[in-house]
Enzyme design. Structure first.
Site, PDB file in Angstrom:
ATOM      1  N   ASN A 185       0.869  -1.187   0.000  1.00 42.08           N
ATOM      2  CA  ASN A 185       0.000   0.000   0.000  1.00 42.08           C
ATOM      3  C   ASN A 185       0.905   1.236   0.000  1.00 42.08           C
ATOM      4  O   ASN A 185       1.468   1.599   1.027  1.00 42.08           O
ATOM      5  CB  ASN A 185      -0.891  -0.020   1.257  1.00 42.08           C
ATOM      6  CG  ASN A 185      -1.761   1.221   1.371  1.00 42.08           C
ATOM      7  OD1 ASN A 185      -1.915   1.967   0.401  1.00 42.08           O
ATOM      8  ND2 ASN A 185      -2.334   1.440   2.544  1.00 42.08           N
ATOM      9  N   TRP A 186       1.022   1.857  -1.163  1.00 41.05           N
ATOM     10  CA  TRP A 186       1.922   3.023  -1.285  1.00 41.05           C
ATOM     11  C   TRP A 186       1.322   4.269  -0.640  1.00 41.05           C
ATOM     12  O   TRP A 186       1.992   5.280  -0.495  1.00 41.05           O
ATOM     13  CB  TRP A 186       2.209   3.316  -2.754  1.00 41.05           C
ATOM     14  CG  TRP A 186       3.141   2.339  -3.413  1.00 41.05           C
ATOM     15  CD1 TRP A 186       3.612   1.149  -2.905  1.00 41.05           C
ATOM     16  CD2 TRP A 186       3.729   2.462  -4.717  1.00 41.05           C
ATOM     17  NE1 TRP A 186       4.447   0.542  -3.811  1.00 41.05           N
ATOM     18  CE2 TRP A 186       4.525   1.323  -4.930  1.00 41.05           C
ATOM     19  CE3 TRP A 186       3.635   3.421  -5.720  1.00 41.05           C
ATOM     20  CZ2 TRP A 186       5.253   1.131  -6.119  1.00 41.05           C
ATOM     21  CZ3 TRP A 186       4.352   3.227  -6.900  1.00 41.05           C
ATOM     22  CH2 TRP A 186       5.157   2.095  -7.091  1.00 41.05           C
ATOM     23  N   LYS A 187       0.032   4.226  -0.310  1.00 41.14           N
ATOM     24  CA  LYS A 187      -0.666   5.415   0.198  1.00 41.14           C
ATOM     25  C   LYS A 187      -0.441   6.581  -0.783  1.00 41.14           C
ATOM     26  O   LYS A 187      -0.325   6.326  -1.984  1.00 41.14           O
ATOM     27  CB  LYS A 187      -0.218   5.747   1.619  1.00 41.14           C
ATOM     28  CG  LYS A 187      -0.251   4.503   2.518  1.00 41.14           C
ATOM     29  CD  LYS A 187      -0.128   4.814   3.965  1.00 41.14           C
ATOM     30  CE  LYS A 187      -0.072   3.497   4.745  1.00 41.14           C
ATOM     31  NZ  LYS A 187      -0.193   3.651   6.160  1.00 41.14           N
ATOM     32  N   HIS A 198      -9.576   1.043   4.954  1.00 39.40           N
ATOM     33  CA  HIS A 198      -8.307   1.320   5.649  1.00 39.40           C
ATOM     34  C   HIS A 198      -8.589   2.325   6.769  1.00 39.40           C
ATOM     35  O   HIS A 198      -9.410   3.236   6.595  1.00 39.40           O
ATOM     36  CB  HIS A 198      -7.285   1.882   4.667  1.00 39.40           C
ATOM     37  CG  HIS A 198      -5.909   1.922   5.249  1.00 39.40           C
ATOM     38  ND1 HIS A 198      -5.511   2.887   6.126  1.00 39.40           N
ATOM     39  CD2 HIS A 198      -4.851   1.092   5.098  1.00 39.40           C
ATOM     40  CE1 HIS A 198      -4.254   2.654   6.497  1.00 39.40           C
ATOM     41  NE2 HIS A 198      -3.840   1.575   5.889  1.00 39.40           N
ATOM     42  N   GLU A 210      -7.054   4.806   7.765  1.00 40.75           N
ATOM     43  CA  GLU A 210      -6.864   6.218   7.385  1.00 40.75           C
ATOM     44  C   GLU A 210      -8.118   6.760   6.705  1.00 40.75           C
ATOM     45  O   GLU A 210      -8.470   7.921   6.873  1.00 40.75           O
ATOM     46  CB  GLU A 210      -5.613   6.343   6.484  1.00 40.75           C
ATOM     47  CG  GLU A 210      -4.340   6.210   7.313  1.00 40.75           C
ATOM     48  CD  GLU A 210      -3.133   5.673   6.561  1.00 40.75           C
ATOM     49  OE1 GLU A 210      -3.146   5.676   5.317  1.00 40.75           O
ATOM     50  OE2 GLU A 210      -2.172   5.238   7.241  1.00 40.75           O
ATOM     51  N   GLU A 250      -5.579  -4.863  10.805  1.00 42.97           N
ATOM     52  CA  GLU A 250      -4.568  -3.821  10.980  1.00 42.97           C
ATOM     53  C   GLU A 250      -4.886  -3.010  12.241  1.00 42.97           C
ATOM     54  O   GLU A 250      -5.700  -2.079  12.189  1.00 42.97           O
ATOM     55  CB  GLU A 250      -4.575  -2.871   9.789  1.00 42.97           C
ATOM     56  CG  GLU A 250      -4.271  -3.532   8.467  1.00 42.97           C
ATOM     57  CD  GLU A 250      -3.694  -2.522   7.490  1.00 42.97           C
ATOM     58  OE1 GLU A 250      -2.520  -2.613   7.175  1.00 42.97           O
ATOM     59  OE2 GLU A 250      -4.427  -1.599   7.098  1.00 42.97           O
ATOM     60  N   GLY A 299       2.062   2.549  10.773  1.00 42.37           N
ATOM     61  CA  GLY A 299       3.004   3.658  10.585  1.00 42.37           C
ATOM     62  C   GLY A 299       3.684   4.110  11.869  1.00 42.37           C
ATOM     63  O   GLY A 299       4.327   5.165  11.888  1.00 42.37           O
ATOM     64  N   SER A 338       3.110  -1.806  10.571  1.00 38.14           N
ATOM     65  CA  SER A 338       4.551  -1.815  10.819  1.00 38.14           C
ATOM     66  C   SER A 338       5.213  -3.154  10.490  1.00 38.14           C
ATOM     67  O   SER A 338       6.117  -3.606  11.200  1.00 38.14           O
ATOM     68  CB  SER A 338       4.859  -1.391  12.260  1.00 38.14           C
ATOM     69  OG  SER A 338       4.458  -0.041  12.455  1.00 38.14           O
ATOM     70  N   GLY A 391       2.804  -1.034   4.379  1.00 38.40           N
ATOM     71  CA  GLY A 391       2.794   0.376   3.996  1.00 38.40           C
ATOM     72  C   GLY A 391       4.222   0.867   3.773  1.00 38.40           C
ATOM     73  O   GLY A 391       4.817   0.673   2.715  1.00 38.40           O
ATOM     74  N   GLY A 392       4.789   1.500   4.789  1.00 38.68           N
ATOM     75  CA  GLY A 392       6.100   2.140   4.671  1.00 38.68           C
ATOM     76  C   GLY A 392       7.181   1.270   4.049  1.00 38.68           C
ATOM     77  O   GLY A 392       7.916   1.717   3.155  1.00 38.68           O
TER      78      GLY A 392
END
Ligand code: PGA
Length: 238
Positions: free
Chosen positions: A8-10, A93, A95, A163, A169, A201, A222-223
């Protein structure tokens, strides 16, 4: 066993980033027997589709609208994504649930639209830190799951991503025991064998341990999915 790795590049990436990142990960994407789904921001769909040709990776999206078309300025529909070769869409998600106030009902309607367009819905669920500390994480996540799954759900067209919000994150991964307990509860709740992912994470340091837990069929990253070396290690961690 084959695992599912979702990147997930966001709201990250650029043409310049892809020009160095994709060649760096392409060899592992060609070799792996795992299922890889990369979810870039919409503007990079076409470049990524071209860059991924010849690899086994699939294209995914991070959001869509509930309606197939209409007067919804700025929105993108599920059939449009399918038209572009997109195979899966992340919905719910945290977010989006928190920053864009998306409710379980909306998540459910989006997942139904994704199914109707012939794609896989990656439905995210997870508790906040207050709920985790109160000891009600499992009950609350199960309720969220039941409220977010549309009747069109099958084990072929849906992935569930657990999640914990406090782990996204933050560098605070849920413990292996917390993941095991939650995934066991989710597995018992779903009745049909919907693949279960963990996200929050995930790094090249912890992916192998997480992926070897019972009822963990994959990870949502993600990151670390934006760092070529770390992502390659995660893809080959199982
Ligand atoms: P993270 O993000 O891996 O950076 O914690 C996970 C996610 O938001 O899906």
């Amino acid at each position: 066993m084959k695992k599912i790795i979702v990147a997930n590049w966001k709201m990250n990436g650029s043409i310049g980033f892809m020009n160095t990142f994709i060649p760096a990960i392409a060899p592992i994407l060609t070799k792996t027997s795992n299922q890889i789904i990369i979810c870039p921001p919409f503007p990079y769909f076409s470049s990524l589709t071209t860059a991924l040709k010849g690899t086994k990776a699939q294209l995914g999206a991070q959001n869509c609208h509930t309606d197939p078309q209409g007067a919804f300025t700025g929105e993108v529909s599920a059939p449009m994504l399918a038209d572009l070769g997109c195979q899966a869409v992340i919905v719910g998600h945290s977010e989006r649930r928190i920053l864009f106030e998306e409710s379980d009902d909306l998540v459910k309607a989006k997942a139904a639209a994704i199914h109707a367009a012939g794609m896989t819905a990656i439905i995210c669920i997870g508790e906040n830190l207050t709920t985790r500390k109160s000891g009600h994480a499992i009950d609350s996540v199960i309720l969220q799951l039941q409220a977010s799954l549309p009747p069109s759900t099958t084990s072929q067209n849906t992935l569930i991503a657990y999640e914990p919000i406090w782990a996204i994150g933050t560098g605070l991964t849920a413990s292996l025991q917390e993941i095991t307990e939650m995934h066991h509860a989710l597995h018992q709740t779903t009745k049909i064998p919907i693949p279960l992912l963990y996200g929050g994470s995930v790094t090249d340091q912890n992916a192998k341990d997480i992926l070897s837990l019972p009822h963990v069929d994959g990870v949502l990253v993600g990151g670390a999915s934006l760092k070529a070396e770390a992502f390659c290690k995660i893809v080959s961690a199982s």
